[in-house]
Scaffold this motif. Sequence first.
Motif, PDB file in Angstrom:
ATOM      1  N   ILE A   1      -4.646   9.778 -15.611  1.00  0.00           N
ATOM      2  CA  ILE A   1      -4.843   8.442 -15.045  1.00  0.00           C
ATOM      3  C   ILE A   1      -3.992   7.421 -15.785  1.00  0.00           C
ATOM      4  N   GLY A   2      -3.897   7.574 -17.111  1.00  0.00           N
ATOM      5  CA  GLY A   2      -3.073   6.657 -17.876  1.00  0.00           C
ATOM      6  C   GLY A   2      -1.609   6.737 -17.487  1.00  0.00           C
ATOM      7  N   PHE A   3      -1.118   7.944 -17.206  1.00  0.00           N
ATOM      8  CA  PHE A   3       0.270   8.102 -16.784  1.00  0.00           C
ATOM      9  C   PHE A   3       0.495   7.426 -15.438  1.00  0.00           C
ATOM     10  N   ARG A   4      -0.472   7.621 -14.535  1.00  0.00           N
ATOM     11  CA  ARG A   4      -0.365   6.985 -13.216  1.00  0.00           C
ATOM     12  C   ARG A   4      -0.413   5.461 -13.343  1.00  0.00           C
ATOM     13  N   THR A   5      -1.259   4.970 -14.199  1.00  0.00           N
ATOM     14  CA  THR A   5      -1.402   3.525 -14.367  1.00  0.00           C
ATOM     15  C   THR A   5      -0.172   2.919 -15.034  1.00  0.00           C
ATOM     16  N   ALA A   6       0.404   3.647 -16.007  1.00  0.00           N
ATOM     17  CA  ALA A   6       1.616   3.151 -16.666  1.00  0.00           C
ATOM     18  C   ALA A   6       2.751   2.982 -15.662  1.00  0.00           C
ATOM     19  N   LYS A   7       2.877   3.955 -14.764  1.00  0.00           N
ATOM     20  CA  LYS A   7       3.919   3.832 -13.731  1.00  0.00           C
ATOM     21  C   LYS A   7       3.666   2.623 -12.853  1.00  0.00           C
ATOM     22  N   SER A   8       2.404   2.404 -12.479  1.00  0.00           N
ATOM     23  CA  SER A   8       2.067   1.265 -11.626  1.00  0.00           C
ATOM     24  C   SER A   8       2.395  -0.057 -12.319  1.00  0.00           C
ATOM     25  N   THR A   9       2.103  -0.127 -13.608  1.00  0.00           N
ATOM     26  CA  THR A   9       2.355  -1.358 -14.347  1.00  0.00           C
ATOM     27  C   THR A   9       3.858  -1.650 -14.444  1.00  0.00           C
ATOM     28  N   PHE A  10       4.646  -0.634 -14.801  1.00  0.00           N
ATOM     29  CA  PHE A  10       6.093  -0.827 -14.892  1.00  0.00           C
ATOM     30  C   PHE A  10       6.691  -1.180 -13.530  1.00  0.00           C
ATOM     31  N   TYR A  11       6.176  -0.533 -12.484  1.00  0.00           N
ATOM     32  CA  TYR A  11       6.717  -0.807 -11.151  1.00  0.00           C
ATOM     33  C   TYR A  11       6.361  -2.215 -10.687  1.00  0.00           C
ATOM     34  N   TYR A  12       5.194  -2.698 -11.081  1.00  0.00           N
ATOM     35  CA  TYR A  12       4.771  -4.040 -10.673  1.00  0.00           C
ATOM     36  C   TYR A  12       5.714  -5.098 -11.248  1.00  0.00           C
ATOM     37  N   PHE A  13       6.145  -4.887 -12.495  1.00  0.00           N
ATOM     38  CA  PHE A  13       7.033  -5.856 -13.134  1.00  0.00           C
ATOM     39  C   PHE A  13       8.513  -5.524 -12.938  1.00  0.00           C
TER      40      PHE A  13
ATOM     41  N   PHE B   1     -13.288   7.511  -8.408  1.00  0.00           N
ATOM     42  CA  PHE B   1     -13.403   7.074  -7.010  1.00  0.00           C
ATOM     43  C   PHE B   1     -12.883   5.642  -6.852  1.00  0.00           C
ATOM     44  N   LEU B   2     -13.200   4.785  -7.818  1.00  0.00           N
ATOM     45  CA  LEU B   2     -12.767   3.395  -7.769  1.00  0.00           C
ATOM     46  C   LEU B   2     -11.248   3.280  -7.855  1.00  0.00           C
ATOM     47  N   ILE B   3     -10.642   4.092  -8.734  1.00  0.00           N
ATOM     48  CA  ILE B   3      -9.187   4.040  -8.884  1.00  0.00           C
ATOM     49  C   ILE B   3      -8.494   4.474  -7.596  1.00  0.00           C
ATOM     50  N   LEU B   4      -8.994   5.548  -6.978  1.00  0.00           N
ATOM     51  CA  LEU B   4      -8.414   5.997  -5.708  1.00  0.00           C
ATOM     52  C   LEU B   4      -8.546   4.915  -4.649  1.00  0.00           C
ATOM     53  N   LEU B   5      -9.718   4.303  -4.565  1.00  0.00           N
ATOM     54  CA  LEU B   5      -9.930   3.240  -3.587  1.00  0.00           C
ATOM     55  C   LEU B   5      -8.986   2.071  -3.834  1.00  0.00           C
ATOM     56  N   ALA B   6      -8.748   1.760  -5.101  1.00  0.00           N
ATOM     57  CA  ALA B   6      -7.856   0.649  -5.437  1.00  0.00           C
ATOM     58  C   ALA B   6      -6.433   0.937  -4.981  1.00  0.00           C
ATOM     59  N   TYR B   7      -5.951   2.177  -5.182  1.00  0.00           N
ATOM     60  CA  TYR B   7      -4.585   2.504  -4.781  1.00  0.00           C
ATOM     61  C   TYR B   7      -4.448   2.594  -3.264  1.00  0.00           C
ATOM     62  N   VAL B   8      -5.481   3.101  -2.598  1.00  0.00           N
ATOM     63  CA  VAL B   8      -5.415   3.196  -1.137  1.00  0.00           C
ATOM     64  C   VAL B   8      -5.413   1.810  -0.500  1.00  0.00           C
ATOM     65  N   SER B   9      -6.097   0.866  -1.124  1.00  0.00           N
ATOM     66  CA  SER B   9      -6.220  -0.479  -0.539  1.00  0.00           C
ATOM     67  C   SER B   9      -5.134  -1.442  -1.002  1.00  0.00           C
ATOM     68  N   THR B  10      -4.097  -0.941  -1.685  1.00  0.00           N
ATOM     69  CA  THR B  10      -3.041  -1.846  -2.166  1.00  0.00           C
ATOM     70  C   THR B  10      -2.333  -2.625  -1.057  1.00  0.00           C
ATOM     71  N   PRO B  11      -2.181  -2.073   0.179  1.00  0.00           N
ATOM     72  CA  PRO B  11      -1.548  -2.897   1.226  1.00  0.00           C
ATOM     73  C   PRO B  11      -2.332  -4.168   1.536  1.00  0.00           C
ATOM     74  N   PHE B  12      -3.609  -4.190   1.224  1.00  0.00           N
ATOM     75  CA  PHE B  12      -4.439  -5.355   1.538  1.00  0.00           C
ATOM     76  C   PHE B  12      -4.726  -6.207   0.293  1.00  0.00           C
ATOM     77  N   THR B  13      -4.430  -5.674  -0.894  1.00  0.00           N
ATOM     78  CA  THR B  13      -4.713  -6.420  -2.126  1.00  0.00           C
ATOM     79  C   THR B  13      -3.423  -6.611  -2.919  1.00  0.00           C
ATOM     80  N   SER B  14      -3.331  -5.966  -4.053  1.00  0.00           N
ATOM     81  CA  SER B  14      -2.145  -6.049  -4.896  1.00  0.00           C
ATOM     82  C   SER B  14      -1.947  -4.709  -5.574  1.00  0.00           C
ATOM     83  N   TYR B  15      -0.697  -4.358  -5.830  1.00  0.00           N
ATOM     84  CA  TYR B  15      -0.399  -3.051  -6.408  1.00  0.00           C
ATOM     85  C   TYR B  15      -0.965  -2.907  -7.812  1.00  0.00           C
TER      86      TYR B  15
END
Length: 342
Positions: free
Chosen positions: A30-42, A159-173
């Motif tokens: 999960i940390g690896f996935r989150t690190a990629k998301s953080t770098f991609y966001y910026f 479950f929350l993390i999956l829901l957060a990534y699936v709902s990124t089109p409606f929220t924020s990456y």
Amino acid sequence: MNGILLALYLFSRRSHRLANTLLGALLLAIGFRTAKSTFYYFNPDLAPVFLQLGLSACLLIGPLTYLYVHCYLADLAQRPPDKYWHGHLLVGCLLITMGVVFPYIDHASTRYYVICGIHAYWFLYLLLAGKQLWMSRALLAAEDRRRSLLLLSVYFGSFLILLAYVSTPFTSYIVGALSFTFSIHITILSYLLQNEVVADPEKKEKYQNRKLAQKDAIALLESLNKMMHEQQLYLNPMLSLAMLAKKMGSLQTTISQVINENSGKSFNAYINEFRIEYAKDLLVQESHLNMELVAERSGFNSDSTFFAAFKKITGQTPASYRAAFAAKPTSPPAAQDCQVSI
């Protein structure tokens, strides 16, 4: 960083080593996935290879969540985990390897469907883990709620993390990274609560002061033996010390003390003796049953545990025991003398 530090802490723990190792691996994935998301966001111009590696980590989050739940419940039920549990990780690693050989991140036409497939794969394992939790709700209800808090927080955190990534089109990456931070802090808090309960010297002293008198301990053991014979609780493969204490209306420490000090056996050895006696009757009276069915009907979760316990208690294998009590072939009756009248 939180995930890495907590993973290192889990790897260093001695109790429930497999479950802790799987949880540590889950936090790293999960940390690896989150690190990629953080770098991609910026930095939206991040190299495609990093994007693919981040998505590939999701192929391990689902299986690791399921395996952690499975092994944690196996520890509570005092049974070995599924011997094929490695296969779930091998499939995930195989899918990641296929993604490296055939990079899907470079193909815009299929990228969306691949991402949906990865999330569906993750969700499938969450459903499998949820099914195990539901089937083990009686076992969890008998356990201390603080112990179950860690298990449930990890499951619902995934479950929350999956829901957060699936709902990124409606929220924020970046919501995925934020949800991970929230869930990891909940997990850390649950661990701190659990350790505080175990390490509380006042509570430990309170239980030590409740040591039963020898007369009361013997009476409680007799009541326990009677209940085991009448209700055959040992036939439940999910039977745990907590469930037995709840049936007796006593503390776990009291039941454990009575069994250890007055029978000279551990809880597992005490229960297995009842199971082996039941298995011995099955081996003789139900000679058509194979060893797997005998083990299952006697309350064992695996054949290997059954064979090891039977050998340790009786000094022989189940097959040799059945052969010793099998009916010996009867010799043909002696020929009767015939007198012929003339």
